[in-house]
Design a protein around this motif. Structure first.
Motif, PDB file in Angstrom:
ATOM      1  N   HIS A  27       0.832  -1.197   0.035  1.00  0.00           N
ATOM      2  CA  HIS A  27      -0.003   0.085   0.086  1.00  0.00           C
ATOM      3  C   HIS A  27       0.845   1.207   0.077  1.00  0.00           C
ATOM      4  O   HIS A  27       0.465   2.393   0.464  1.00  0.00           O
ATOM      5  CB  HIS A  27      -0.969   0.155   1.190  1.00  0.00           C
ATOM      6  CG  HIS A  27      -1.785  -1.206   1.344  1.00  0.00           C
ATOM      7  ND1 HIS A  27      -2.893  -1.520   0.409  1.00  0.00           N
ATOM      8  CD2 HIS A  27      -1.826  -2.034   2.211  1.00  0.00           C
ATOM      9  CE1 HIS A  27      -3.388  -2.335   0.875  1.00  0.00           C
ATOM     10  NE2 HIS A  27      -2.851  -2.962   2.060  1.00  0.00           N
ATOM     11  N   GLU A  65      -3.870  -2.897   7.345  1.00  0.00           N
ATOM     12  CA  GLU A  65      -2.934  -3.548   6.708  1.00  0.00           C
ATOM     13  C   GLU A  65      -2.714  -4.704   7.560  1.00  0.00           C
ATOM     14  O   GLU A  65      -2.033  -5.873   6.938  1.00  0.00           O
ATOM     15  CB  GLU A  65      -1.908  -2.493   6.799  1.00  0.00           C
ATOM     16  CG  GLU A  65      -0.769  -3.081   5.862  1.00  0.00           C
ATOM     17  CD  GLU A  65       0.329  -1.804   6.087  1.00  0.00           C
ATOM     18  OE1 GLU A  65       0.764  -1.748   4.917  1.00  0.00           O
ATOM     19  OE2 GLU A  65       0.995  -1.034   6.945  1.00  0.00           O
ATOM     20  N   VAL A  88      -3.158   1.657   6.481  1.00  0.00           N
ATOM     21  CA  VAL A  88      -2.463   2.301   5.423  1.00  0.00           C
ATOM     22  C   VAL A  88      -2.311   3.764   5.351  1.00  0.00           C
ATOM     23  O   VAL A  88      -1.416   4.245   4.810  1.00  0.00           O
ATOM     24  CB  VAL A  88      -3.075   1.771   4.080  1.00  0.00           C
ATOM     25  CG1 VAL A  88      -2.963   0.440   3.892  1.00  0.00           C
ATOM     26  CG2 VAL A  88      -4.542   2.515   3.645  1.00  0.00           C
TER      27      VAL A  88
END
Length: 100
Positions: A27, A65, A88
């Motif tokens: 990301h 994440e 992220v």
């Protein structure tokens, strides 16, 4: 709830877009760490359970994440632990902190 700026990766459970082979976060990474601490997490929760919780609250589960379940301490209510949830970006972390 509190923000956490820890930098250790040990114990983190990644979603599909976790760290790549070079150790960089998926990301876009960039070195920033957007995490929140969550207390009173049932011991049987997994990363997938946390993803389901995000979806049930209308949060972007793809912004989650990774998760890190902390060891149980004497401060945790029976049958619970704490977890660190890494996102992220700051906006996703703040939205989760407000909703959970």
């Amino acid at each position: 709830k509190r923000k956490w700026d820890g930098d250790e990766d040990a114990g983190w459970t990644q979603g599909e877009e976790g760290h790549d082979e070079d150790g960089d976060r998926g990301h876009g990474g960039g070195g920033a760490n957007f995490s929140i601490a969550l207390g009173n997490v049932p011991l049987d929760f997994t990363h997938e359970t946390i993803v389901d919780l995000h979806e049930s609250l209308g949060l972007d589960s793809e912004a989650l994440e990774s998760t890190k379940f902390m060891p149980v301490t004497s401060l945790d209510p029976a049958g619970t632990c704490s977890a660190m949830l890494r996102y992220v970006d700051r906006q996703s972390a703040e939205a989760a902190a407000d909703a959970i």
